[in-house]
Design a protein around this motif. Structure first.
Motif, PDB file in Angstrom:
ATOM      1  N   LEU A  97      42.235  60.958  37.773  1.00 46.99           N
ATOM      2  CA  LEU A  97      43.658  61.293  37.860  1.00 46.99           C
ATOM      3  C   LEU A  97      44.495  60.026  37.985  1.00 46.99           C
ATOM      4  O   LEU A  97      45.468  59.831  37.257  1.00 46.99           O
ATOM      5  CB  LEU A  97      43.921  62.214  39.054  1.00 46.99           C
ATOM      6  CG  LEU A  97      45.388  62.428  39.433  1.00 46.99           C
ATOM      7  CD1 LEU A  97      46.107  63.192  38.320  1.00 46.99           C
ATOM      8  CD2 LEU A  97      45.492  63.160  40.748  1.00 46.99           C
ATOM      9  N   LEU A  98      44.115  59.150  38.887  1.00 47.22           N
ATOM     10  CA  LEU A  98      44.876  57.922  39.097  1.00 47.22           C
ATOM     11  C   LEU A  98      44.807  57.007  37.884  1.00 47.22           C
ATOM     12  O   LEU A  98      45.793  56.369  37.506  1.00 47.22           O
ATOM     13  CB  LEU A  98      44.384  57.207  40.356  1.00 47.22           C
ATOM     14  CG  LEU A  98      44.520  58.010  41.656  1.00 47.22           C
ATOM     15  CD1 LEU A  98      43.898  57.250  42.809  1.00 47.22           C
ATOM     16  CD2 LEU A  98      45.959  58.355  41.940  1.00 47.22           C
ATOM     17  N   GLU A  99      43.651  56.941  37.241  1.00 45.26           N
ATOM     18  CA  GLU A  99      43.492  56.105  36.048  1.00 45.26           C
ATOM     19  C   GLU A  99      44.350  56.624  34.899  1.00 45.26           C
ATOM     20  O   GLU A  99      44.989  55.847  34.186  1.00 45.26           O
ATOM     21  CB  GLU A  99      42.028  56.044  35.626  1.00 45.26           C
ATOM     22  CG  GLU A  99      41.760  55.170  34.422  1.00 45.26           C
ATOM     23  CD  GLU A  99      42.111  53.711  34.632  1.00 45.26           C
ATOM     24  OE1 GLU A  99      42.478  53.047  33.645  1.00 45.26           O
ATOM     25  OE2 GLU A  99      42.027  53.225  35.780  1.00 45.26           O
ATOM     26  N   LEU A 110      49.539  55.761  31.637  1.00 46.68           N
ATOM     27  CA  LEU A 110      50.853  56.226  31.203  1.00 46.68           C
ATOM     28  C   LEU A 110      51.982  55.369  31.790  1.00 46.68           C
ATOM     29  O   LEU A 110      53.142  55.698  31.638  1.00 46.68           O
ATOM     30  CB  LEU A 110      51.062  57.687  31.610  1.00 46.68           C
ATOM     31  CG  LEU A 110      50.164  58.705  30.920  1.00 46.68           C
ATOM     32  CD1 LEU A 110      50.342  60.082  31.551  1.00 46.68           C
ATOM     33  CD2 LEU A 110      50.457  58.745  29.434  1.00 46.68           C
ATOM     34  N   ASP A 111      51.636  54.310  32.473  1.00 53.45           N
ATOM     35  CA  ASP A 111      52.602  53.414  33.120  1.00 53.45           C
ATOM     36  C   ASP A 111      53.384  54.093  34.239  1.00 53.45           C
ATOM     37  O   ASP A 111      54.561  53.833  34.437  1.00 53.45           O
ATOM     38  CB  ASP A 111      53.567  52.826  32.096  1.00 53.45           C
ATOM     39  CG  ASP A 111      53.422  51.321  32.004  1.00 53.45           C
ATOM     40  OD1 ASP A 111      52.579  50.763  32.711  1.00 53.45           O
ATOM     41  OD2 ASP A 111      54.176  50.708  31.222  1.00 53.45           O
ATOM     42  N   GLU A 112      52.745  54.992  34.939  1.00 55.13           N
ATOM     43  CA  GLU A 112      53.363  55.654  36.085  1.00 55.13           C
ATOM     44  C   GLU A 112      52.727  55.128  37.361  1.00 55.13           C
ATOM     45  O   GLU A 112      51.597  54.653  37.359  1.00 55.13           O
ATOM     46  CB  GLU A 112      53.192  57.174  35.995  1.00 55.13           C
ATOM     47  CG  GLU A 112      53.812  57.808  34.772  1.00 55.13           C
ATOM     48  CD  GLU A 112      55.316  57.653  34.698  1.00 55.13           C
ATOM     49  OE1 GLU A 112      55.960  57.338  35.716  1.00 55.13           O
ATOM     50  OE2 GLU A 112      55.866  57.855  33.601  1.00 55.13           O
ATOM     51  N   ASP A 113      53.483  55.207  38.442  1.00 59.05           N
ATOM     52  CA  ASP A 113      52.976  54.757  39.738  1.00 59.05           C
ATOM     53  C   ASP A 113      52.226  55.899  40.417  1.00 59.05           C
ATOM     54  O   ASP A 113      52.698  57.026  40.456  1.00 59.05           O
ATOM     55  CB  ASP A 113      54.122  54.301  40.643  1.00 59.05           C
ATOM     56  CG  ASP A 113      54.798  53.048  40.127  1.00 59.05           C
ATOM     57  OD1 ASP A 113      54.097  52.217  39.530  1.00 59.05           O
ATOM     58  OD2 ASP A 113      56.010  52.896  40.331  1.00 59.05           O
ATOM     59  N   ALA A 114      51.061  55.580  40.943  1.00 60.69           N
ATOM     60  CA  ALA A 114      50.269  56.570  41.662  1.00 60.69           C
ATOM     61  C   ALA A 114      49.513  55.866  42.773  1.00 60.69           C
ATOM     62  O   ALA A 114      49.096  54.726  42.628  1.00 60.69           O
ATOM     63  CB  ALA A 114      49.301  57.280  40.729  1.00 60.69           C
ATOM     64  N   ILE A 115      49.371  56.555  43.882  1.00 56.99           N
ATOM     65  CA  ILE A 115      48.673  56.008  45.040  1.00 56.99           C
ATOM     66  C   ILE A 115      47.622  57.021  45.475  1.00 56.99           C
ATOM     67  O   ILE A 115      47.897  58.208  45.565  1.00 56.99           O
ATOM     68  CB  ILE A 115      49.652  55.753  46.212  1.00 56.99           C
ATOM     69  CG1 ILE A 115      50.733  54.761  45.799  1.00 56.99           C
ATOM     70  CG2 ILE A 115      48.905  55.267  47.442  1.00 56.99           C
ATOM     71  CD1 ILE A 115      51.873  54.674  46.794  1.00 56.99           C
ATOM     72  N   GLY A 116      46.425  56.559  45.732  1.00 54.95           N
ATOM     73  CA  GLY A 116      45.382  57.430  46.253  1.00 54.95           C
ATOM     74  C   GLY A 116      44.869  56.871  47.568  1.00 54.95           C
ATOM     75  O   GLY A 116      44.632  55.678  47.697  1.00 54.95           O
ATOM     76  N   VAL A 143      52.077  60.767  43.339  1.00 58.47           N
ATOM     77  CA  VAL A 143      52.531  60.344  42.024  1.00 58.47           C
ATOM     78  C   VAL A 143      54.038  60.173  42.077  1.00 58.47           C
ATOM     79  O   VAL A 143      54.752  61.053  42.572  1.00 58.47           O
ATOM     80  CB  VAL A 143      52.154  61.386  40.943  1.00 58.47           C
ATOM     81  CG1 VAL A 143      52.652  60.946  39.581  1.00 58.47           C
ATOM     82  CG2 VAL A 143      50.660  61.607  40.930  1.00 58.47           C
ATOM     83  N   ILE A 144      54.530  59.046  41.565  1.00 60.23           N
ATOM     84  CA  ILE A 144      55.961  58.766  41.548  1.00 60.23           C
ATOM     85  C   ILE A 144      56.396  58.644  40.093  1.00 60.23           C
ATOM     86  O   ILE A 144      55.910  57.778  39.365  1.00 60.23           O
ATOM     87  CB  ILE A 144      56.282  57.469  42.305  1.00 60.23           C
ATOM     88  CG1 ILE A 144      55.784  57.569  43.742  1.00 60.23           C
ATOM     89  CG2 ILE A 144      57.775  57.183  42.261  1.00 60.23           C
ATOM     90  CD1 ILE A 144      55.801  56.262  44.479  1.00 60.23           C
ATOM     91  N   LEU A 145      57.261  59.539  39.671  1.00 64.40           N
ATOM     92  CA  LEU A 145      57.776  59.517  38.315  1.00 64.40           C
ATOM     93  C   LEU A 145      59.278  59.258  38.366  1.00 64.40           C
ATOM     94  O   LEU A 145      59.983  59.846  39.179  1.00 64.40           O
ATOM     95  CB  LEU A 145      57.511  60.852  37.611  1.00 64.40           C
ATOM     96  CG  LEU A 145      56.054  61.287  37.560  1.00 64.40           C
ATOM     97  CD1 LEU A 145      55.953  62.721  37.038  1.00 64.40           C
ATOM     98  CD2 LEU A 145      55.256  60.359  36.695  1.00 64.40           C
ATOM     99  N   THR A 146      59.754  58.391  37.495  1.00 66.20           N
ATOM    100  CA  THR A 146      61.187  58.115  37.443  1.00 66.20           C
ATOM    101  C   THR A 146      61.652  58.163  35.991  1.00 66.20           C
ATOM    102  O   THR A 146      60.874  57.923  35.064  1.00 66.20           O
ATOM    103  CB  THR A 146      61.509  56.717  38.010  1.00 66.20           C
ATOM    104  OG1 THR A 146      60.778  55.735  37.271  1.00 66.20           O
ATOM    105  CG2 THR A 146      61.110  56.626  39.481  1.00 66.20           C
ATOM    106  N   ALA A 147      62.924  58.485  35.807  1.00 67.79           N
ATOM    107  CA  ALA A 147      63.528  58.514  34.465  1.00 67.79           C
ATOM    108  C   ALA A 147      65.029  58.317  34.622  1.00 67.79           C
ATOM    109  O   ALA A 147      65.586  58.537  35.701  1.00 67.79           O
ATOM    110  CB  ALA A 147      63.241  59.836  33.788  1.00 67.79           C
ATOM    111  N   LYS A 148      65.664  57.906  33.536  1.00 67.89           N
ATOM    112  CA  LYS A 148      67.107  57.691  33.578  1.00 67.89           C
ATOM    113  C   LYS A 148      67.885  59.003  33.511  1.00 67.89           C
ATOM    114  O   LYS A 148      68.973  59.106  34.063  1.00 67.89           O
ATOM    115  CB  LYS A 148      67.527  56.785  32.421  1.00 67.89           C
ATOM    116  CG  LYS A 148      67.002  55.378  32.583  1.00 67.89           C
ATOM    117  CD  LYS A 148      67.441  54.483  31.454  1.00 67.89           C
ATOM    118  CE  LYS A 148      66.844  53.097  31.668  1.00 67.89           C
ATOM    119  NZ  LYS A 148      67.226  52.174  30.620  1.00 67.89           N
TER     120      LYS A 148
END
Length: 66
Positions: free
Chosen positions: A35-37, A42-48, A55-60
């Protein structure tokens, strides 16, 4: 049980699952690694950590996010 001035005798509870198996954390890290890989690719931030994933997702814009 204890409430007000009442204290009951000890009651054995005979259900549930064993906790604290030392290898369980290692196995969960292996289980959760894909999951983290995938999110990292996808260039998203994730912490396990242990048995949690964040999971941290951001968009404009909202449209870009959805």
């Amino acid at each position: 049980m204890k409430f007000n001035d009442f204290i009951s005798e000890y009651i054995d509870i005979m259900n549930g699952i064993g906790q604290g198996d030392p290898i369980s954390m290692l196995l969960y890290v292996i289980y959760n690694a894909d999951l983290l890989e995938a999110l990292h690719r996808l260039d998203e931030d994730a912490i396990g950590y242990v048995d949690d994933a964040l999971v941290i997702l951001t968009a404009k814009t909202f449209k870009e996010m959805t």
